[in-house]
Design a protein around this motif. Structure first.
Motif, PDB file in Angstrom:
ATOM      1  N   GLU A   1       0.831  -1.209   0.000  1.00 51.48           N
ATOM      2  CA  GLU A   1       0.000   0.000   0.000  1.00 51.48           C
ATOM      3  C   GLU A   1       0.864   1.257   0.000  1.00 51.48           C
ATOM      4  OE1 GLU A   1      -3.033   0.569  -0.616  1.00 51.48           O
ATOM      5  OE2 GLU A   1      -3.249   2.635   0.050  1.00 51.48           O
ATOM      6  N   GLN A   2       1.952   1.229   0.751  1.00 51.08           N
ATOM      7  CA  GLN A   2       2.822   2.403   0.756  1.00 51.08           C
ATOM      8  C   GLN A   2       3.514   2.576  -0.593  1.00 51.08           C
ATOM      9  OE1 GLN A   2       4.905   3.216   4.664  1.00 51.08           O
ATOM     10  NE2 GLN A   2       3.939   1.286   5.178  1.00 51.08           N
ATOM     11  N   CYS A   3       3.895   1.477  -1.211  1.00 48.80           N
ATOM     12  CA  CYS A   3       4.465   1.569  -2.564  1.00 48.80           C
ATOM     13  C   CYS A   3       3.423   2.140  -3.523  1.00 48.80           C
ATOM     14  CB  CYS A   3       4.903   0.189  -3.054  1.00 48.80           C
ATOM     15  SG  CYS A   3       6.436  -0.378  -2.287  1.00 48.80           S
ATOM     16  N   ARG A   4       2.192   1.663  -3.395  1.00 52.82           N
ATOM     17  CA  ARG A   4       1.127   2.128  -4.288  1.00 52.82           C
ATOM     18  C   ARG A   4       0.919   3.637  -4.128  1.00 52.82           C
ATOM     19  NH1 ARG A   4      -3.651   3.596  -4.749  1.00 52.82           N
ATOM     20  NH2 ARG A   4      -4.127   3.589  -2.520  1.00 52.82           N
ATOM     21  N   GLN A   5       0.813   4.075  -2.886  1.00 54.78           N
ATOM     22  CA  GLN A   5       0.611   5.508  -2.673  1.00 54.78           C
ATOM     23  C   GLN A   5       1.809   6.326  -3.145  1.00 54.78           C
ATOM     24  OE1 GLN A   5      -1.025   6.862   1.090  1.00 54.78           O
ATOM     25  NE2 GLN A   5      -2.334   5.068   1.297  1.00 54.78           N
ATOM     26  N   SER A   6       3.000   5.745  -3.057  1.00 54.50           N
ATOM     27  CA  SER A   6       4.194   6.498  -3.461  1.00 54.50           C
ATOM     28  C   SER A   6       4.253   6.687  -4.981  1.00 54.50           C
ATOM     29  CB  SER A   6       5.462   5.807  -2.958  1.00 54.50           C
ATOM     30  OG  SER A   6       5.824   4.754  -3.821  1.00 54.50           O
ATOM     31  N   CYS A   7       3.425   5.938  -5.721  1.00 60.19           N
ATOM     32  CA  CYS A   7       3.365   6.136  -7.179  1.00 60.19           C
ATOM     33  C   CYS A   7       2.321   7.194  -7.542  1.00 60.19           C
ATOM     34  CB  CYS A   7       3.038   4.839  -7.896  1.00 60.19           C
ATOM     35  SG  CYS A   7       4.336   3.606  -7.757  1.00 60.19           S
ATOM     36  N   GLY A   8       1.754   7.865  -6.556  1.00 60.59           N
ATOM     37  CA  GLY A   8       0.780   8.910  -6.834  1.00 60.59           C
ATOM     38  C   GLY A   8      -0.449   8.345  -7.522  1.00 60.59           C
ATOM     39  N   GLY A   9      -1.057   9.137  -8.394  1.00 58.81           N
ATOM     40  CA  GLY A   9      -2.269   8.713  -9.081  1.00 58.81           C
ATOM     41  C   GLY A   9      -2.097   7.409  -9.840  1.00 58.81           C
ATOM     42  N   HIS A  10      -0.946   7.215 -10.456  1.00 57.41           N
ATOM     43  CA  HIS A  10      -0.763   6.008 -11.268  1.00 57.41           C
ATOM     44  C   HIS A  10      -0.833   4.731 -10.436  1.00 57.41           C
ATOM     45  CE1 HIS A  10      -0.165   8.709 -14.448  1.00 57.41           C
ATOM     46  NE2 HIS A  10       1.120   8.953 -14.269  1.00 57.41           N
ATOM     47  N   GLY A  11      -0.616   4.839  -9.140  1.00 58.56           N
ATOM     48  CA  GLY A  11      -0.777   3.672  -8.278  1.00 58.56           C
ATOM     49  C   GLY A  11      -2.214   3.180  -8.227  1.00 58.56           C
ATOM     50  N   TYR A  12      -3.160   4.029  -8.630  1.00 58.39           N
ATOM     51  CA  TYR A  12      -4.581   3.656  -8.592  1.00 58.39           C
ATOM     52  C   TYR A  12      -5.027   2.927  -9.860  1.00 58.39           C
ATOM     53  CZ  TYR A  12      -9.338   4.170  -6.696  1.00 58.39           C
ATOM     54  OH  TYR A  12     -10.593   3.938  -6.156  1.00 58.39           O
ATOM     55  N   SER A  13      -4.178   2.965 -10.896  1.00 52.11           N
ATOM     56  CA  SER A  13      -4.519   2.230 -12.119  1.00 52.11           C
ATOM     57  C   SER A  13      -4.316   0.741 -11.888  1.00 52.11           C
ATOM     58  CB  SER A  13      -3.611   2.696 -13.253  1.00 52.11           C
ATOM     59  OG  SER A  13      -3.676   1.782 -14.338  1.00 52.11           O
ATOM     60  N   ALA A  14      -5.214  -0.077 -12.423  1.00 50.20           N
ATOM     61  CA  ALA A  14      -5.041  -1.532 -12.278  1.00 50.20           C
ATOM     62  C   ALA A  14      -3.767  -2.004 -12.982  1.00 50.20           C
ATOM     63  CB  ALA A  14      -6.249  -2.256 -12.847  1.00 50.20           C
ATOM     64  N   TYR A  15      -3.410  -1.327 -14.077  1.00 50.91           N
ATOM     65  CA  TYR A  15      -2.313  -1.832 -14.915  1.00 50.91           C
ATOM     66  C   TYR A  15      -0.938  -1.654 -14.296  1.00 50.91           C
ATOM     67  CZ  TYR A  15      -6.330  -1.441 -17.879  1.00 50.91           C
ATOM     68  OH  TYR A  15      -7.611  -1.537 -18.353  1.00 50.91           O
ATOM     69  N   THR A  16      -0.857  -0.768 -13.293  1.00 45.41           N
ATOM     70  CA  THR A  16       0.451  -0.569 -12.675  1.00 45.41           C
ATOM     71  C   THR A  16       0.706  -1.619 -11.593  1.00 45.41           C
ATOM     72  OG1 THR A  16      -0.484   1.089 -11.199  1.00 45.41           O
ATOM     73  CG2 THR A  16       0.503   1.875 -13.242  1.00 45.41           C
ATOM     74  N   GLY A  17      -0.278  -2.464 -11.332  1.00 44.91           N
ATOM     75  CA  GLY A  17      -0.040  -3.713 -10.606  1.00 44.91           C
ATOM     76  C   GLY A  17      -0.165  -3.703  -9.100  1.00 44.91           C
ATOM     77  N   LEU A  18       0.019  -2.544  -8.465  1.00 44.54           N
ATOM     78  CA  LEU A  18       0.054  -2.569  -7.001  1.00 44.54           C
ATOM     79  C   LEU A  18      -1.330  -2.712  -6.372  1.00 44.54           C
ATOM     80  CD1 LEU A  18       2.865   0.052  -6.804  1.00 44.54           C
ATOM     81  CD2 LEU A  18       3.024  -2.219  -5.787  1.00 44.54           C
ATOM     82  N   ALA A  19      -2.350  -2.186  -7.054  1.00 43.20           N
ATOM     83  CA  ALA A  19      -3.708  -2.317  -6.519  1.00 43.20           C
ATOM     84  C   ALA A  19      -4.094  -3.792  -6.432  1.00 43.20           C
ATOM     85  CB  ALA A  19      -4.692  -1.554  -7.402  1.00 43.20           C
ATOM     86  N   GLY A  20      -3.912  -4.507  -7.528  1.00 43.22           N
ATOM     87  CA  GLY A  20      -4.256  -5.927  -7.544  1.00 43.22           C
ATOM     88  C   GLY A  20      -3.395  -6.732  -6.582  1.00 43.22           C
ATOM     89  N   MET A  21      -2.146  -6.312  -6.452  1.00 45.06           N
ATOM     90  CA  MET A  21      -1.241  -7.010  -5.541  1.00 45.06           C
ATOM     91  C   MET A  21      -1.781  -6.906  -4.108  1.00 45.06           C
ATOM     92  SD  MET A  21       2.885  -6.413  -5.407  1.00 45.06           S
ATOM     93  CE  MET A  21       2.987  -5.933  -7.113  1.00 45.06           C
ATOM     94  N   TYR A  22      -2.268  -5.724  -3.772  1.00 43.78           N
ATOM     95  CA  TYR A  22      -2.850  -5.521  -2.440  1.00 43.78           C
ATOM     96  C   TYR A  22      -4.065  -6.431  -2.260  1.00 43.78           C
ATOM     97  CZ  TYR A  22      -4.488  -3.137   1.746  1.00 43.78           C
ATOM     98  OH  TYR A  22      -4.882  -2.859   3.038  1.00 43.78           O
ATOM     99  N   GLN A  23      -4.941  -6.412  -3.245  1.00 44.48           N
ATOM    100  CA  GLN A  23      -6.187  -7.170  -3.140  1.00 44.48           C
ATOM    101  C   GLN A  23      -5.910  -8.674  -3.040  1.00 44.48           C
ATOM    102  OE1 GLN A  23      -7.885  -3.601  -5.761  1.00 44.48           O
ATOM    103  NE2 GLN A  23      -8.515  -5.611  -6.475  1.00 44.48           N
ATOM    104  N   ASP A  24      -4.934  -9.127  -3.806  1.00 47.56           N
ATOM    105  CA  ASP A  24      -4.583 -10.550  -3.739  1.00 47.56           C
ATOM    106  C   ASP A  24      -3.915 -10.894  -2.418  1.00 47.56           C
ATOM    107  OD1 ASP A  24      -5.574 -11.044  -6.243  1.00 47.56           O
ATOM    108  OD2 ASP A  24      -3.636 -11.027  -7.257  1.00 47.56           O
ATOM    109  N   PHE A  25      -3.052 -10.010  -1.963  1.00 45.66           N
ATOM    110  CA  PHE A  25      -2.245 -10.360  -0.786  1.00 45.66           C
ATOM    111  C   PHE A  25      -3.041 -10.269   0.515  1.00 45.66           C
ATOM    112  CE2 PHE A  25       0.914 -10.127   2.526  1.00 45.66           C
ATOM    113  CZ  PHE A  25       1.812 -11.100   2.131  1.00 45.66           C
TER     114      PHE A  25
END
Lengths: 706, 706
Positions: free
Chosen positions: A421-445
């Motif tokens: 989640e901290q990595c995702r937020q550190s990518c700013g808005g792009h962290g919220y896109s599904a394609y940048t991978g961190l959102a799904g990683m959070y949901q899976d993990f």
């Protein structure tokens, strides 16, 4: 044949200065250690690195493991795609050793955790339940029936119920012995007894390993494991008495077909009860085992795997966030000719990511050690016989590892989830896109914090073990190394950090001592609180409940200290430039964890406020030092672009081109999907004539009447 | 006509004892205050509560706002469903006052945050951009063109670019004045200049408010706002030079059609530049405004709304987690005749949820106050004229509120996100199901930490304001109330908690003083660090960057203290039983926040280690006290089952029946979706004959040859 070099225009110069690929190259050139050597260290040797690289390449070229369209699949498509992958994996399973295959699975778990789980439901949980609970003869029977080859058999693991999760002894499903028929009757007596969350139940499984209350001649014997056929393998129709449903959409891992199962007086042969431990004879005599603990092996393996997985998933998250931060620029710096500054050069961004990088190394090195410990222990357990002296020792060790791993599983999965989640937020808005991978990683993990033992409950177990270790130490028992500091309470309680200069704090030995002092204090406090509760007349269980917050706190701090110890140990064994860079990372981890727990270090006065200020200031300094080697360190994780599956984490740094291409590929333009049906009637509606208020509907106005 | 009462069997007695509906009734009966009165307090009066109840009922009966199938919609279905809802909302918008409509929107934001955002893109962002940036004449023009009625016009807000988010002055899109044609040319010069994340661009908008670099006669004037037509409203084909794409799947809020836009030399009339502030004349003379700050009004409103939203979403999350914990039972208690214990009765579960409940009250009460402050300030700003004395004062206030709200927006959205996740985890496995609502709530809410100002950047802004306030205070300036404690540095620095007994700590006044002491210290430290950096020769901006961790820390602690202050203030104004229960909640919040920041309180020696131990112990005590009233407190939030939309959070406590029914409704059983294509070939494959290794393919064996 060189072409004449044109001088660059201002625009071209600027474009070159901010070019992400060039920015990445700059970072990579900073490496002051041998990256490959670090990869070998993390992977457990060169051979293991080669294997992983082979697996990554083989997966990437397997069309069934295509990942770039993954985020746009609907739940049904994902379910189907996931089942399809079984084919490739069976191929490997039949052609390579279990050890090799396990390493392959570790790589797969990073690529597609949903598939890994669905496959693992059969080979991990179902086959694992057979291994743990079946007699040799029963195990052979199910192997013959296809348990390994998947011939007319896919298994699932039916433990949890809608009304019961962590409380396995409280499960309501019954297995009543019918002596006349020599059968068990499996039954779901209430709605809350419905088997729930059963991975593979909705669409995959023909059989289930069902945990149910054994009842023989009216007497209950607790929860045992039974194999229950669910479906006809030729049609996949459910068998009589079996009611199965899909439990649908989840936070993540939608590739797994979790379902519910209700049994209505389903009869199975007596031999379908797995009788390695408890046995029920033809005449209904029940023989119970002496050593209940032995059934916990499978749980333990799961926990160790999750410590390793936490390290691996953190690797992937940080590869994305740190590589992006190395090329993303924000806010012009007038002193750099108006060129925007790399995120990674901001002290605050270093603070956000570098401690997480350090923590990831701590988890990776601890995970490797625990895997080794587990394998060693299981080997000894297999070869030991009842009554052996070695068996007693292994069981003692099992008990200890059970508690340590409980705390670490909880601590590491929480850390990893928070890292993502901290990595995702550190990518700013792009962290919220599904394609940048961190959102799904959070949901899976996220599920890792709950399954295989809810984290809070596991942490409390670890805390309970610490209290009982403390009490044993007070009685003079020599404890095992992990909690050995509790044998030195006299010297630790009240100890202050005695250093000749502030800089002397920057020594792993001092930090280790600090953690020992703090942990000794919090464990002692928890134990005293427990004893006070007992004296007030509470029974043992209630007393433990009453001091649960102190148990949780003790277990949390103990885990911090344990990880730092493992990290510092591993660094000691290395030499050269590699040691130098890892020592920085290790000290950052140590200082950061002290800062995070400043309250405890000040409470027990190991550090003075002045020393604590020094620690805070040094965290900044070590963040900067680690930032210098951040890209080489991330490179040492050696994850291919295919595994990372995020344009922001691509190795060459060409993030915008790849991100834009990915978005375009996923969302081809075409007809507007609902212009005619919804938008046109809305924006072209009659604005003037149609409104009821404006219509007089023939009514004469008062003016007319006058 | 009474029927004869049969004595209950043991089974029936047990079923009754664990019955969830009965468990909920028990909890509700504990209320020792007037729930309705608390609802009025939170809503801002009885009238406001009635309105909210009307809105909830009206939404629930509107078929377009059907929510129970929400989690199973694909992205395309969700997009379409979301657009469909515009119709209902326009109806209300045209029939009620703006104030009433705004309250309606607040309720809608809790039901379907994706729709709320999509609707808000037009009415909040696009119309807001017109209000902030258009002259009166221009505003009238766009109203006539349908900006309020949506007649042939739906707007979007095109600020961010793929390469630029927070750095608005660094946007690359250009707006070059062509004097000959009296037009601006809007252009996307590079890939990184692509407008990105533009809500409504993919499928909704006909026009965009585009932020671009104004260039007149070769000179750059910074970022200004331009209205650019995107599509032909009769066909929705994009206009020449406009390239629009869908940016696809996101972590949440998939009902919004975020897109990207690239402009290739798109010409617009000069009048389409919004010229309230900067003006460009027919001959290319540029007149710049004196007061740059005035454009921040819209940003400010967004931040205040997010503090309110954080409180509201936390309400919803806690309604689910606490109601579930009141009926979910786990682990048999032998002393209670084997009846399992409610989660809510476990001290550790109280520890997990009660502090979050207290924090929610703190956010709600602070949110109300800030809304009032904002409305007051905007009213004054509207009526003030340039040169007025009142205008100067309002601008000073704007500056202050801008900073306070920046810190609170960040702090509250982070808190809320973490509350949702902790609530989710506290529901165990069921928290991972989409239907229980918390997973989706997390995914939808997460973006709030990034948009309208990235939280880290906002926190740093707030920290910068604290440092400059400190420096002004040192020069003798009297500060405004929110940072007024910095005028008392002499008495605060070094102050220790002086109480005659430990129990005296349990007084809001002591806690307020403690926060003031701690905040004064951390702000002072940050300011000294900043000044040291300046002395070392860094310029102001670099010096601020270097002390960013201290700024962040100061702003975080200041926000904690600010919220506690507002909470304590609000409690003072109430009386009777309501004050009694809220005082417990308020003290829990105070003690918990001190425990969370024990490091700071010990570092600056406001509390001794012994006092801190007391605080820790009292957190347990107040958790238990608040737990006693937990269900009545949650009931006071007054959210209907429709709004909560989670079977675990239903008011009557009948969780299992509702959860099971929901899962069954969403996933009707039917044909197996892929048995014939995938499973049959896998489990019925030829196991013996087909493998290549077993085939000799006619080759004679060595035995034959001998």
């Amino acid at each position: 044949m060189s072409t004449i070099q044109q001088p660059l225009s201002e625009k071209e110069k600027y474009a070159l200065a901010v070019d992400p690929v060039r920015s990445m190259d700059e970072e990579r050139a900073k490496a002051n250690f041998n990256i490959r050597e670090l990869t070998y260290l993390l992977d457990g040797g060169e051979k293991s690195t080669s294997l992983k690289e082979r697996f990554m390449a083989e997966l990437e070229r397997d069309p069934l493991f295509k990942m770039d369209d993954f985020h746009d699949l609907t739940k049904s498509e994902l379910r189907e795609r996931t089942m399809e992958k079984f084919r490739s994996l069976l191929h490997y399973l039949q052609n390579e050793s279990v050890d090799i295959f396990r390493k392959r699975m570790e790589v797969i778990s990073m690529v597609d955790p949903g598939f890994w789980t669905r496959f693992g439901v059969h080979y991990g949980l179902f086959v694992g339940a057979l291994q743990s609970n079946a007699t040799a003869g029963q195990f052979g029977y199910w192997l013959e029936r296809g348990a390994l080859s998947l011939s007319k058999l896919i298994g699932c693991f039916a433990m949890t119920e809608i009304g019961h999760g962590s409380n396995v002894p409280g499960l309501e499903t019954t297995a009543t012995f019918d002596e006349a028929a020599d059968q068990f009757i499996i039954h779901t007596p209430t709605l809350t007894a419905t088997k729930w969350w059963i991975g593979g139940a909705a669409h995959s499984a023909t059989h289930a390993a069902v945990f149910a209350q054994l009842i023989v001649k009216g007497k209950k014997y607790g929860t045992k494991c039974f194999v229950v056929p669910l479906r006809d393998p030729s049609t996949y129709n459910t068998l009589p008495g079996i009611n199965i449903g899909d439990i649908g959409k989840k936070m993540g891992r939608d590739g797994i077909d979790n379902g519910y199962i209700q049994f209505t007086n389903v009869r199975i042969p007596r031999g379908y009860m797995l009788q390695k431990h408890t046995k029920v004879s033809r005449t209904g005599e029940v023989q119970e085992p002496k050593l209940q603990q032995l059934t916990y092996g499978a749980l333990l393996q799961g926990r160790v795997a999750m410590v390793v997985d936490s390290g691996n998933v953190s690797k992937k998250a940080l590869s994305i966030a740190i590589r992006y931060a190395a090329v993303r620029r924000q806010f012009a710096n007038s002193k750099a000719g108006g060129i925007e500054t790399k995120l990674l050069d901001y002290p605050i961004h270093q603070r956000r990511l570098m401690p997480l990088l350090a923590q990831t190394f701590a988890m990776l090195l601890t995970g490797s050690e625990m895997t080794e410990m587990y394998n060693n222990m299981m080997g000894r357990l297999e070869s030991a016989k009842e009554g052996d002296k070695d068996l007693d020792e292994v069981i003692e060790m099992l008990k200890e590892t059970h508690s340590t791993s409980a705390g670490l599983k909880a601590f590491c999965t929480w850390n990893c989830l928070s890292t993502i989640e901290q990595c995702r937020q550190s990518c700013g808005g792009h962290g919220y896109s599904a394609y940048t991978g961190l959102a799904g990683m959070y949901q899976d993990f996220a599920v890792q914090c709950t399954w295989e033992g809810d984290n809070t409950i596991l942490t409390l177990q670890a805390g309970r073990y610490l209290i009982s270790s403390y009490r044993e130490a007070m009685k003079g028992k020599k404890l095992s190394p992990g909690v050995g500091y509790l044998n030195n309470l006299d010297s630790l309680i009240g100890k202050k950090c005695q250093v000749s200069s502030l800089d002397a704090i920057l020594d792993p030995k001092v930090i280790i001592e600090g953690w020992q002092v703090v942990c000794a204090n919090v464990v002692k406090n928890a134990a005293l609180e427990f004893e006070a509760c007992c004296k007030r007349g509470l029974d043992v269980d209630d007393a433990y409940e009453q001091c649960s917050q102190s148990r949780l706190y003790a277990a949390k701090l103990h885990s911090y200290g344990y990880l730092f110890n493992r990290f510092a140990d591993a660094v000691k064994k290395i030499d050269g430039q590699l040691q130098k860079v890892l020592l920085d990372v290790c000290l950052l981890y140590g200082l950061y964890t002290i800062e995070e727990n400043a309250g405890a270090f000040l409470q027990y006065e190991y550090f003075t406020p002045q020393q604590m200020e020094f620690v805070r200031a040094k965290v900044n300094v070590y963040c900067k030092a680690v930032r210098d080697q951040a890209i080489p360190l991330v490179d040492s994780f050696n994850l291919s672009d295919y595994v990372i599956n995020s344009p922001l984490g691509c190795k060459d740094g060409n993030v915008y081109v790849k991100y834009f291409a990915q978005v375009q590929r996923q969302n081809p333009q075409g007809e507007h999907p609902y212009f005619d049906r919804l938008i046109k009637p809305l924006i072209h509606r009659d604005m003037d004539g149609g409104d009821i208020e404006d219509e007089q509907a023939g009514l004469e106005s008062e003016d007319d009447e006058e």
